[in-house]
Design a protein around this motif. Structure first.
Motif, mmCIF file in Angstrom:
data_model
loop_
_atom_site.group_PDB
_atom_site.id
_atom_site.type_symbol
_atom_site.label_atom_id
_atom_site.label_comp_id
_atom_site.label_asym_id
_atom_site.label_seq_id
_atom_site.Cartn_x
_atom_site.Cartn_y
_atom_site.Cartn_z
ATOM 1 N N ILE A 1 0.851 -1.180 0.000
ATOM 2 C CA ILE A 1 0.000 0.000 0.000
ATOM 3 C C ILE A 1 0.891 1.236 0.000
ATOM 4 C CG2 ILE A 1 -1.869 1.236 1.147
ATOM 5 C CD1 ILE A 1 -2.565 -1.601 0.142
ATOM 6 N N ILE A 2 0.652 2.134 -0.962
ATOM 7 C CA ILE A 2 1.379 3.397 -1.033
ATOM 8 C C ILE A 2 0.368 4.507 -0.764
ATOM 9 C CG2 ILE A 2 2.792 4.908 -2.470
ATOM 10 C CD1 ILE A 2 3.676 2.440 -4.024
ATOM 11 N N GLU A 3 0.475 5.112 0.388
ATOM 12 C CA GLU A 3 -0.516 6.099 0.799
ATOM 13 C C GLU A 3 -0.470 7.356 -0.054
ATOM 14 O OE1 GLU A 3 -2.935 5.981 2.953
ATOM 15 O OE2 GLU A 3 -2.517 4.015 3.832
ATOM 16 N N HIS A 4 0.699 7.685 -0.575
ATOM 17 C CA HIS A 4 0.830 8.920 -1.359
ATOM 18 C C HIS A 4 1.998 8.786 -2.318
ATOM 19 C CE1 HIS A 4 2.237 13.075 -2.175
ATOM 20 N NE2 HIS A 4 0.949 13.372 -2.125
ATOM 21 N N CYS A 5 1.766 9.118 -3.581
ATOM 22 C CA CYS A 5 2.845 9.115 -4.564
ATOM 23 C C CYS A 5 2.467 9.993 -5.737
ATOM 24 C CB CYS A 5 3.185 7.698 -5.034
ATOM 25 S SG CYS A 5 1.941 6.962 -6.130
ATOM 26 N N TYR A 6 3.440 10.246 -6.597
ATOM 27 C CA TYR A 6 3.208 10.945 -7.862
ATOM 28 C C TYR A 6 3.535 9.984 -9.001
ATOM 29 C CZ TYR A 6 3.200 15.096 -4.934
ATOM 30 O OH TYR A 6 2.907 16.007 -3.953
ATOM 31 N N ILE A 7 2.719 10.029 -10.036
ATOM 32 C CA ILE A 7 2.962 9.200 -11.215
ATOM 33 C C ILE A 7 3.163 10.124 -12.406
ATOM 34 C CG2 ILE A 7 2.039 7.429 -12.750
ATOM 35 C CD1 ILE A 7 0.538 6.229 -10.462
ATOM 36 N N GLU A 8 4.239 9.881 -13.134
ATOM 37 C CA GLU A 8 4.594 10.702 -14.289
ATOM 38 C C GLU A 8 4.922 9.801 -15.476
ATOM 39 O OE1 GLU A 8 7.066 13.937 -11.525
ATOM 40 O OE2 GLU A 8 8.070 12.829 -13.127
ATOM 41 N N ARG A 9 4.929 10.393 -16.657
ATOM 42 C CA ARG A 9 5.411 9.680 -17.831
ATOM 43 C C ARG A 9 6.924 9.492 -17.707
ATOM 44 N NH1 ARG A 9 1.851 7.143 -20.381
ATOM 45 N NH2 ARG A 9 0.559 8.972 -20.775
ATOM 46 N N ARG A 10 7.401 8.304 -18.053
ATOM 47 C CA ARG A 10 8.831 8.018 -17.925
ATOM 48 C C ARG A 10 9.617 8.674 -19.055
ATOM 49 N NH1 ARG A 10 9.278 2.222 -17.769
ATOM 50 N NH2 ARG A 10 9.592 2.217 -20.018
ATOM 51 N N LEU A 11 10.728 9.299 -18.690
ATOM 52 C CA LEU A 11 11.629 9.934 -19.648
ATOM 53 C C LEU A 11 13.032 9.349 -19.476
ATOM 54 C CD1 LEU A 11 10.567 13.654 -19.021
ATOM 55 C CD2 LEU A 11 9.708 12.126 -20.799
ATOM 56 N N ARG A 12 13.864 9.544 -20.468
ATOM 57 C CA ARG A 12 15.265 9.144 -20.327
ATOM 58 C C ARG A 12 16.010 10.290 -19.669
ATOM 59 N NH1 ARG A 12 17.622 4.570 -19.320
ATOM 60 N NH2 ARG A 12 19.743 4.362 -20.162
ATOM 61 N N PRO A 13 16.636 10.069 -18.487
ATOM 62 C CA PRO A 13 17.379 11.161 -17.842
ATOM 63 C C PRO A 13 18.408 11.760 -18.799
ATOM 64 C CG PRO A 13 17.138 9.318 -16.335
ATOM 65 C CD PRO A 13 16.644 8.838 -17.671
ATOM 66 N N LEU A 14 18.523 13.076 -18.774
ATOM 67 C CA LEU A 14 19.365 13.773 -19.742
ATOM 68 C C LEU A 14 20.825 13.351 -19.609
ATOM 69 C CD1 LEU A 14 19.773 15.873 -21.948
ATOM 70 C CD2 LEU A 14 19.830 17.641 -20.162
ATOM 71 N N ASN A 15 21.318 13.136 -18.395
ATOM 72 C CA ASN A 15 22.723 12.738 -18.245
ATOM 73 C C ASN A 15 22.994 11.392 -18.913
ATOM 74 O OD1 ASN A 15 21.102 11.590 -16.147
ATOM 75 N ND2 ASN A 15 22.939 11.087 -14.989
ATOM 76 N N LEU A 16 22.020 10.466 -18.822
ATOM 77 C CA LEU A 16 22.194 9.177 -19.493
ATOM 78 C C LEU A 16 22.036 9.320 -21.006
ATOM 79 C CD1 LEU A 16 20.220 6.767 -17.113
ATOM 80 C CD2 LEU A 16 22.634 7.455 -17.032
ATOM 81 N N PHE A 17 21.087 10.136 -21.422
ATOM 82 C CA PHE A 17 20.851 10.336 -22.859
ATOM 83 C C PHE A 17 22.111 10.870 -23.544
ATOM 84 C CE2 PHE A 17 19.585 12.838 -26.526
ATOM 85 C CZ PHE A 17 18.674 12.008 -27.166
ATOM 86 N N LEU A 18 22.788 11.828 -22.903
ATOM 87 C CA LEU A 18 23.968 12.427 -23.526
ATOM 88 C C LEU A 18 25.095 11.419 -23.682
ATOM 89 C CD1 LEU A 18 24.081 15.948 -21.846
ATOM 90 C CD2 LEU A 18 23.163 15.330 -24.078
ATOM 91 N N ARG A 19 25.150 10.431 -22.786
ATOM 92 C CA ARG A 19 26.186 9.392 -22.912
ATOM 93 C C ARG A 19 25.868 8.410 -24.029
ATOM 94 N NH1 ARG A 19 26.044 7.499 -16.661
ATOM 95 N NH2 ARG A 19 26.292 9.566 -15.687
ATOM 96 N N GLU A 20 24.590 8.182 -24.270
ATOM 97 C CA GLU A 20 24.167 7.102 -25.169
ATOM 98 C C GLU A 20 23.883 7.574 -26.594
ATOM 99 O OE1 GLU A 20 21.733 5.077 -21.426
ATOM 100 O OE2 GLU A 20 20.698 6.166 -23.034
ATOM 101 N N ALA A 21 23.501 8.837 -26.759
ATOM 102 C CA ALA A 21 23.021 9.311 -28.053
ATOM 103 C C ALA A 21 24.160 9.519 -29.039
ATOM 104 C CB ALA A 21 22.246 10.617 -27.867
ATOM 105 N N ASP A 22 23.814 9.511 -30.323
ATOM 106 C CA ASP A 22 24.812 9.850 -31.328
ATOM 107 C C ASP A 22 25.155 11.329 -31.199
ATOM 108 O OD1 ASP A 22 23.201 11.557 -33.294
ATOM 109 O OD2 ASP A 22 21.976 9.748 -33.198
ATOM 110 N N PRO A 23 26.293 11.775 -31.751
ATOM 111 C CA PRO A 23 26.746 13.155 -31.537
ATOM 112 C C PRO A 23 25.715 14.217 -31.916
ATOM 113 C CG PRO A 23 28.519 11.846 -32.460
ATOM 114 C CD PRO A 23 27.298 10.970 -32.483
ATOM 115 N N ALA A 24 25.020 14.025 -33.014
ATOM 116 C CA ALA A 24 24.045 15.039 -33.439
ATOM 117 C C ALA A 24 22.899 15.143 -32.446
ATOM 118 C CB ALA A 24 23.518 14.704 -34.831
ATOM 119 N N ALA A 25 22.383 13.996 -31.999
ATOM 120 C CA ALA A 25 21.279 14.010 -31.036
ATOM 121 C C ALA A 25 21.726 14.582 -29.700
ATOM 122 C CB ALA A 25 20.722 12.600 -30.858
ATOM 123 N N ALA A 26 22.953 14.275 -29.294
ATOM 124 C CA ALA A 26 23.469 14.799 -28.028
ATOM 125 C C ALA A 26 23.619 16.316 -28.097
ATOM 126 C CB ALA A 26 24.803 14.140 -27.696
#
Length: 547
Positions: free
Chosen positions: A399-424
């Motif tokens: 049971i979770i008495e209180h929480c927030y639910i959001e759409r999942r995104l890729r954290p920017l710090n991880l995205f910059l490591r993984e993306a191709d140079p143009a996307a980064a």
């Protein structure tokens, strides 16, 4: 009047007031009354909970219901269904009933005896449309389209506007559908209003195919103008995204409008569309139902969300689904100096504020019941130990008495490591754009680390960590004093007074942890953001725009 009829009457009264507030947006846009528009945005958001509370008080005051008598509520539910079944957007009525019942009984999870547990999926009614044929001349069809606008007389350079829209439609067809041409324009009669903008939403029809057409208008002092013509599903999908504030649009049957809008954005979820159209409670309900359906058809486990662990929130996700769940910890580690109440207040502030396309819509859930066996042991243990005020075990469920639910995104710090140079490069540039857009809406993120920003499917950078968020005008942006020159004196601590709201942009770059190859890209496009003078100018602009 019987309790079931009274509850339906309270929702009807809410819906009527919702419509009155919504319809005022057209007048606010024409009159450029942005203060009234902002006030109405907040009033409409707050209206739902006010009406639920008023309905519950009425039922309790007249002894129509009792908190200790859930059986009578089941009987009221059975009487309620035939009353609302044939009404337009009948699911809204059912959600309202659920809201009243959950406040009455403090329901944990969902109780099918006391609540409606699924959407009907039916929407009696239609969307009012106008049809503009395109015979020999695209320009004539566009002219007819613009002449029907309620503010057509205020549209500066009308002929130029016709040419702009016609030319962009023509170029789109030349690039993407060279063997076709639009035969008609089907436009939703009601305009969509948000912030300082109005949007005409339509679709171009040719030989059975549909192309979205959205025209964005603004109303500066010199007159109404066209800011943008959107013809791609990606652009329209972003306009209706979860990082946007809610539209004010007068739709007689919202469910029917969603069916039509999904012909323009087939990948857009129903819950997201309900929410962005201002029906946040129905969007939240649809999101919960979708989650339950997914749990029944999947086997993976809840795990910690990708990215660095937060000091304020425990964040987890289901890998096969597109949501993240955020639970406030009982205690915050240093250097966090905020409180649980302050965090909740900041999320409430974001819910009501102009999100400028840069703040994720976080939906607040209470008394959530999830199967404990679906949680990885380490996550379950952390929730029960570090968020014991909020999480507990009840039989086989967590049971979770209180929480927030959001759409999942890729954290920017991880995205910059993984993306191709143009996307980064594009992402780090948009990170700076996000800071500018937030500043323009009088928002300062507080914690600018890349891990607190995410990248959407459309490639937009948005902020989602609100622990230290504040009004830009509450900050004191200071230039960094010159370094001390006394020999042997330590520079580990500042040799000058630092107030609780002081911010020194010159110090940011080393702490942002932008990968070295991208730092030059950021500095070239957004070097001004590392100077206090830029932020003070932004504060002056925000202050001038305040009501």
């Amino acid at each position: 009047m019987q309790p079931a009829e009274r509850i339906a009457g309270h929702f009807h009264a809410y819906n009527e007031e919702f419509g009155r507030i919504t319809r005022r947006a057209a007048s606010h846009f024409v009159k450029r009354d942005w203060r009234a528009a902002r006030s109405d945005c907040v009033a409409r958001i707050e209206l739902y909970e006010q009406r639920v509370a008023a309905c519950l008080r009425s039922l309790l005051d007249e002894a129509a219901v009792r908190r200790e008598d859930p059986r009578s509520w089941s009987e009221i539910k059975r009487a309620y269904e035939p009353i609302v079944a044939g009404r337009a957007d009948s699911d809204f009525y059912r959600t309202f009933f659920n809201s009243v019942g959950r406040d009455l009984f403090g329901t944990v999870g969902v109780d099918p005896d006391l609540e409606f547990c699924s959407s009907s999926g039916r929407s009696a009614g239609r969307v009012p449309l106008r049809f503009h044929g395109i015979d020999a001349s695209l320009a004539d069809g566009v002219r007819e389209l613009l002449e029907a606008l309620p503010f057509a007389a205020s549209l500066g350079d009308f002929d130029g506007a016709v040419h702009k829209v016609s030319a962009q439609i023509g170029r789109h067809y030349e690039a993407y559908r060279p063997s076709a041409s639009p035969e008609s324009i089907e436009v939703i009669e009601s305009l969509f209003y948000r912030g300082h903008s109005a949007f005409l939403v339509a679709r171009l029809v040719d030989d059975g195919a549909v192309t979205p057409l959205v025209i964005a208008f603004s109303n500066p002092p010199e007159g109404v103008r066209i800011d943008e013509v959107m013809l791609s599903r990606a652009d329209v999908g972003s306009l209706f995204g979860f990082e946007r504030s809610y539209f004010h649009v007068d739709l007689p049957v919202v469910g029917a409008a969603i069916t039509l809008l999904r012909t323009l954005m087939p990948r857009k979820s129903i819950d997201e569309l309900y929410t962005v159209l201002g029906r946040a409670k129905q969007g939240k309900t649809e999101r919960y139902f979708a989650l339950q359906r997914h749990l029944q058809t999947s086997i993976d486990s809840f795990v910690h969300a990708p990215g660095e662990r937060g000091l304020v929130m425990i964040v987890f996700t289901l890998p096969s689904h597109d949501l993240v769940f955020k639970v406030i910890r009982d205690r915050f580690g240093p250097p966090k100096g905020t409180t649980r109440e302050e965090v909740i207040e900041r999320y409430r502030f974001v819910f009501q504020h102009d999100r400028a396309g840069r703040l994720v819509d976080a939906q607040e859930f209470k008394r959530l019941r999830l199967p404990r066996e679906r949680f990885m042991p380490a996550l379950s243990r952390e929730l029960l130990e570090d968020a014991a005020r909020t999480c507990r075990v009840d039989g086989d469920d967590l049971i979770i008495e209180h929480c927030y639910i959001e759409r999942r995104l890729r954290p920017l710090n991880l995205f910059l490591r993984e993306a191709d140079p143009a996307a980064a490069e594009a992402a780090v540039i948009d990170y700076g754009n996000a800071l500018r857009d937030l500043a323009a809406s009088n928002i300062f993120p507080g914690d600018l680390l890349l891990k607190n920003f995410g990248v959407t499917n459309h490639g937009d950078v948005v902020f989602y960590d609100y622990d230290e968020l504040c009004l830009l005008t509450d900050c004191v942006f200071r230039d960094l004093p010159g370094a001390r020159s006394d020999a042997g004196e330590s520079d580990e601590e500042p040799g000058f007074y630092v107030g609780p709201h002081d911010v020194f942009p010159e110090q940011w770059l080393p702490f942002l942890a932008i990968p070295a190859p991208l730092q030059e890209v950021f500095l070239r496009r957004h070097g001004a953001l590392l100077r206090a003078a830029w932020w003070r100018d932004a504060q002056r602009a925000d202050t001038a725009a305040l009501p």
